[in-house]
Design a protein around this motif. Structure first.
Motif, PDB file in Angstrom:
ATOM      1  N   TYR A 193     -22.517 -73.605 -16.320  1.00 48.79           N
ATOM      2  CA  TYR A 193     -21.575 -74.262 -15.831  1.00 48.79           C
ATOM      3  C   TYR A 193     -20.403 -73.615 -15.309  1.00 48.79           C
ATOM      4  O   TYR A 193     -19.781 -74.123 -14.498  1.00 48.79           O
ATOM      5  CB  TYR A 193     -21.258 -75.390 -16.896  1.00 48.79           C
ATOM      6  N   TYR A 194     -20.089 -72.632 -16.050  1.00 47.57           N
ATOM      7  CA  TYR A 194     -19.107 -71.656 -15.845  1.00 47.57           C
ATOM      8  C   TYR A 194     -19.041 -71.136 -14.403  1.00 47.57           C
ATOM      9  O   TYR A 194     -18.192 -70.859 -13.719  1.00 47.57           O
ATOM     10  CB  TYR A 194     -18.860 -70.659 -16.813  1.00 47.57           C
ATOM     11  N   GLU A 195     -20.217 -70.830 -14.095  1.00 47.25           N
ATOM     12  CA  GLU A 195     -20.780 -70.027 -13.021  1.00 47.25           C
ATOM     13  C   GLU A 195     -20.527 -71.114 -11.839  1.00 47.25           C
ATOM     14  O   GLU A 195     -19.846 -70.912 -10.655  1.00 47.25           O
ATOM     15  CB  GLU A 195     -22.274 -69.828 -12.642  1.00 47.25           C
ATOM     16  N   GLU A 196     -20.934 -72.523 -11.819  1.00 55.68           N
ATOM     17  CA  GLU A 196     -20.577 -73.663 -10.894  1.00 55.68           C
ATOM     18  C   GLU A 196     -19.237 -73.715 -10.596  1.00 55.68           C
ATOM     19  O   GLU A 196     -18.846 -74.048  -9.492  1.00 55.68           O
ATOM     20  CB  GLU A 196     -21.197 -74.733 -11.403  1.00 55.68           C
ATOM     21  N   ARG A 197     -18.477 -73.308 -11.763  1.00 54.59           N
ATOM     22  CA  ARG A 197     -16.745 -73.543 -11.500  1.00 54.59           C
ATOM     23  C   ARG A 197     -16.285 -72.320 -10.867  1.00 54.59           C
ATOM     24  O   ARG A 197     -14.839 -72.380 -10.952  1.00 54.59           O
ATOM     25  CB  ARG A 197     -16.303 -73.886 -12.730  1.00 54.59           C
ATOM     26  N   GLY A 198     -16.955 -71.381 -10.769  1.00 54.06           N
ATOM     27  CA  GLY A 198     -16.729 -70.113 -10.176  1.00 54.06           C
ATOM     28  C   GLY A 198     -15.651 -69.175 -11.130  1.00 54.06           C
ATOM     29  O   GLY A 198     -15.138 -68.528 -10.878  1.00 54.06           O
ATOM     30  N   LEU A 199     -15.943 -69.403 -12.486  1.00 55.38           N
ATOM     31  CA  LEU A 199     -15.184 -68.742 -13.453  1.00 55.38           C
ATOM     32  C   LEU A 199     -16.097 -67.183 -13.704  1.00 55.38           C
ATOM     33  O   LEU A 199     -15.536 -66.235 -14.148  1.00 55.38           O
ATOM     34  CB  LEU A 199     -15.336 -69.402 -14.881  1.00 55.38           C
ATOM     35  N   VAL A 200     -17.383 -67.389 -13.508  1.00 54.20           N
ATOM     36  CA  VAL A 200     -18.234 -66.078 -13.801  1.00 54.20           C
ATOM     37  C   VAL A 200     -19.387 -66.094 -12.540  1.00 54.20           C
ATOM     38  O   VAL A 200     -19.466 -67.213 -11.692  1.00 54.20           O
ATOM     39  CB  VAL A 200     -19.067 -66.123 -15.004  1.00 54.20           C
ATOM     40  N   ASN A 201     -19.669 -64.934 -12.217  1.00 52.78           N
ATOM     41  CA  ASN A 201     -20.557 -64.968 -11.115  1.00 52.78           C
ATOM     42  C   ASN A 201     -21.834 -63.999 -11.340  1.00 52.78           C
ATOM     43  O   ASN A 201     -21.850 -63.138 -12.362  1.00 52.78           O
ATOM     44  CB  ASN A 201     -20.089 -64.577  -9.897  1.00 52.78           C
ATOM     45  N   SER A 202     -23.168 -64.343 -10.783  1.00 53.12           N
ATOM     46  CA  SER A 202     -24.242 -63.717 -10.985  1.00 53.12           C
ATOM     47  C   SER A 202     -24.546 -62.952  -9.678  1.00 53.12           C
ATOM     48  O   SER A 202     -24.463 -63.570  -8.553  1.00 53.12           O
ATOM     49  CB  SER A 202     -25.434 -64.637 -11.330  1.00 53.12           C
TER      50      SER A 202
END
Length: 155
Positions: free
Chosen positions: A28-37
């Motif tokens: 979810y945080y990745e979808e929101r741009g808060l973290v990235n892979s």
């Protein structure tokens, strides 16, 4: 952006275990741009170990009461590929200190109000600053008018 060394990359399951967050929360945080892979290994997400600091940043912000939108705005000022520096953290967290001070003042007021209403149970007592500020319940009649309600009618 430099490529992280393979030993600096963590699978999402390890990030989940080390951060205490569910895999779904990290996604979810990745979808929101808060973290990235930064990339995938064998089709699976891997994260640079600095993601753990970003996730700690998010957790701290949520404990203070910031919304995801507020956290996004704060983190938008940071590069996505690293954790905040101490200087960046100090700058971003300054407004949060003011918010904490405000909450402390509200809680202290609540603690003082508790002495006036513990055990009264009437919910229409004019002195009850918690459940019936300014005796709003009196407008609806006598007795426990708001019993069972979570908020006053105007809230």
């Amino acid at each position: 952006m430099t490529q992280p060394k393979p030993e600096a990359l963590l699978p999402i399951s390890v990030v989940s275990a080390r951060s205490g967050l569910a895999v779904s929360a990290i996604r979810y945080y990745e979808e929101r741009g808060l973290v990235n892979s930064p990339r995938r290994v064998a089709g699976r997400r891997v994260y640079h170990r600095t993601v753990l600091r970003r996730l700690a940043f998010i957790a701290a912000a949520q404990k203070i009461g910031l919304t995801i939108a507020e956290i996004q705005a704060a983190m938008a000022e940071l590069p996505i590929d690293r954790a905040p520096s101490p200087k960046e953290w100090a700058r971003l967290s300054q407004p949060w200190k003011e918010r904490i001070d405000q909450r402390i003042a509200e809680l202290e007021g609540l603690r003082m109000s508790l002495e006036d209403c513990i055990g009264c149970g009437c919910l229409s007592m004019t002195a009850c600053g918690i459940l019936n500020p300014q005796d709003q319940a009196a407008e609806e009649g006598s007795g426990a008018r708001w019993s069972g309600r979570r908020k006053s009618p105007e809230a």
